[in-house]
Design a protein around this motif. Sequence first.
Motif, PDB file in Angstrom:
ATOM      1  N   GLU A 116       9.093  13.244 -10.782  1.00  0.00           N
ATOM      2  CA  GLU A 116       9.075  13.394  -9.326  1.00  0.00           C
ATOM      3  C   GLU A 116      10.391  12.854  -8.771  1.00  0.00           C
ATOM      4  O   GLU A 116      10.451  11.813  -8.109  1.00  0.00           O
ATOM      5  CB  GLU A 116       7.870  12.685  -8.723  1.00  0.00           C
ATOM      6  CG  GLU A 116       6.562  13.416  -9.005  1.00  0.00           C
ATOM      7  CD  GLU A 116       5.374  12.836  -8.263  1.00  0.00           C
ATOM      8  OE1 GLU A 116       5.501  11.721  -7.704  1.00  0.00           O
ATOM      9  OE2 GLU A 116       4.313  13.486  -8.246  1.00  0.00           O
ATOM     10  N   ARG A 117      11.462  13.579  -9.039  1.00  0.00           N
ATOM     11  CA  ARG A 117      12.815  13.217  -8.638  1.00  0.00           C
ATOM     12  C   ARG A 117      13.448  14.386  -7.881  1.00  0.00           C
ATOM     13  O   ARG A 117      13.276  15.546  -8.271  1.00  0.00           O
ATOM     14  CB  ARG A 117      13.682  12.890  -9.862  1.00  0.00           C
ATOM     15  CG  ARG A 117      13.138  11.797 -10.754  1.00  0.00           C
ATOM     16  CD  ARG A 117      13.188  10.439 -10.088  1.00  0.00           C
ATOM     17  NE  ARG A 117      12.872   9.380 -11.016  1.00  0.00           N
ATOM     18  CZ  ARG A 117      13.787   8.686 -11.709  1.00  0.00           C
ATOM     19  NH1 ARG A 117      15.072   8.959 -11.564  1.00  0.00           N
ATOM     20  NH2 ARG A 117      13.414   7.749 -12.538  1.00  0.00           N
ATOM     21  N   ARG A 118      14.184  14.056  -6.852  1.00  0.00           N
ATOM     22  CA  ARG A 118      14.881  15.090  -6.090  1.00  0.00           C
ATOM     23  C   ARG A 118      16.197  15.445  -6.760  1.00  0.00           C
ATOM     24  O   ARG A 118      16.935  14.566  -7.220  1.00  0.00           O
ATOM     25  CB  ARG A 118      15.139  14.624  -4.653  1.00  0.00           C
ATOM     26  CG  ARG A 118      13.888  14.520  -3.801  1.00  0.00           C
ATOM     27  CD  ARG A 118      14.195  14.198  -2.356  1.00  0.00           C
ATOM     28  NE  ARG A 118      14.917  12.939  -2.220  1.00  0.00           N
ATOM     29  CZ  ARG A 118      16.173  12.833  -1.789  1.00  0.00           C
ATOM     30  NH1 ARG A 118      16.852  13.919  -1.479  1.00  0.00           N
ATOM     31  NH2 ARG A 118      16.740  11.651  -1.682  1.00  0.00           N
TER      32      ARG A 118
ATOM     33  N   ARG B  46      15.777  20.193  -4.192  1.00  0.00           N
ATOM     34  CA  ARG B  46      14.642  20.630  -4.996  1.00  0.00           C
ATOM     35  C   ARG B  46      14.112  19.438  -5.796  1.00  0.00           C
ATOM     36  O   ARG B  46      14.781  18.428  -5.936  1.00  0.00           O
ATOM     37  CB  ARG B  46      15.067  21.738  -5.958  1.00  0.00           C
ATOM     38  CG  ARG B  46      15.593  22.990  -5.282  1.00  0.00           C
ATOM     39  CD  ARG B  46      16.145  23.974  -6.311  1.00  0.00           C
ATOM     40  NE  ARG B  46      17.323  23.457  -7.002  1.00  0.00           N
ATOM     41  CZ  ARG B  46      17.367  23.132  -8.286  1.00  0.00           C
ATOM     42  NH1 ARG B  46      16.275  23.260  -9.040  1.00  0.00           N
ATOM     43  NH2 ARG B  46      18.477  22.671  -8.838  1.00  0.00           N
ATOM     44  N   TRP B  47      12.892  19.600  -6.286  1.00  0.00           N
ATOM     45  CA  TRP B  47      12.299  18.578  -7.129  1.00  0.00           C
ATOM     46  C   TRP B  47      12.488  18.952  -8.591  1.00  0.00           C
ATOM     47  O   TRP B  47      12.421  20.124  -8.950  1.00  0.00           O
ATOM     48  CB  TRP B  47      10.815  18.420  -6.823  1.00  0.00           C
ATOM     49  CG  TRP B  47      10.560  17.794  -5.493  1.00  0.00           C
ATOM     50  CD1 TRP B  47      10.361  18.452  -4.312  1.00  0.00           C
ATOM     51  CD2 TRP B  47      10.509  16.402  -5.196  1.00  0.00           C
ATOM     52  NE1 TRP B  47      10.189  17.552  -3.296  1.00  0.00           N
ATOM     53  CE2 TRP B  47      10.276  16.279  -3.806  1.00  0.00           C
ATOM     54  CE3 TRP B  47      10.639  15.253  -5.959  1.00  0.00           C
ATOM     55  CZ2 TRP B  47      10.173  15.049  -3.172  1.00  0.00           C
ATOM     56  CZ3 TRP B  47      10.532  14.019  -5.326  1.00  0.00           C
ATOM     57  CH2 TRP B  47      10.302  13.929  -3.956  1.00  0.00           C
TER      58      TRP B  47
END
Length: 392
Positions: free
Chosen positions: A329-331, A338-339
């Motif tokens: 769960e990182r941008r 986006r993830w």
Amino acid sequence: MAHASEDVRQPLVLLVEDDPQDALIVQELLEDSGLAVRLEWARSVDEARRALARLRPQCVLLDLGLPDAYEFSALSSVLEEAGDAAVVVLTGLAEESAGLAAVTAGAQDYLVKGRVEAEWLGRTLRYAMQRKQAEQAAVALHTARMRAKENARLERGLLPTPLLQEMPLEVASRYRASRGSATLGGDFFDVVETDDKVVHAVIGDVCGHGPDEAALGVCLRIAWRALVLNGMTGVPLLRQLERILRAERAGSEVFVTMSTVVLEPDRHTMRVWRAGHPGLLVHTADSVVLADPRQGPALGLPIEADWEEDLLELPEGGGVTLYTDGLFERRLPGDPPRWLGEEGLLELSSRWTGLGSEELLDAILADVEAAAVHDAAADDVAVVHLRWKDES
């Protein structure tokens, strides 16, 4: 009142004194002291409290004999609001013992009216501010040491040594605390081998992060190990863990995602029960697959549902990577951003087939950090890789 200096880069001293003549004397002494400061004047305790909140001075010069104060009430009020400011008290000639008592109560120093010379005043204020900084540094160091000790205790509870006996299984693990918190969060895992040569593994994530979540994670991890070693697995195991969660959590909104895995002695069969937790990566010598076993709800949610067993085939010499959602769960950079997601994690992991267990986890974590946008609120990350050893 005229300031001793108008340079805003210089320390701000708040004089709390009801007598205008004494206040003027202090101003003149400061001007002659060689200590360049800005001087503000408050005439009462109430005015001083408001000035402390507004100005945040580096030093307070406090007369103990204010008309709206009784005994040490002025000092108590000022210390309560002073924050980072050093406090030096002023006493009368017949009240020198009060100055000593004020230092015992928390002031950095005291001066006796009528005995103060300019140089002495400047030196006293300078030393008081330095002493306050030293006290704050000592407190910060003590806090950091206590936090480190607490983290070490929590880490031993959250991330234990795998309890293996005979089965040839490699276990590699990594933990990364949340960037927004110096304390471990609620991510946990464990690996144990029972007497029937079955290897059990768990990974879980208490919602939120901080000492309360970490303590709950430790509780659930220990309960999981005890229940597994006593022969419990699958749905009955998850039910018991949910009972413990409901009894131990701080509020009804706290829930836990979890995957519990059984690796059979044939080294090919893997049974999985998933409670709201992310999937897992299955590795072969030259490929990686994202497995998405059937799942039920997270533990602790007000949902009438159950969990189902899912069977997965582990390839010859294969391994499996379990992880918490903080890993994916990182941008990612871009407009709009986006993830990474689990598909992105799979793509990154596919670059590193053929690596050993430890090197694999280091490579995956390094790739995720390099690909994602730096985010101070990034969640905790726990990841564990299990791989059967080659006994040929």
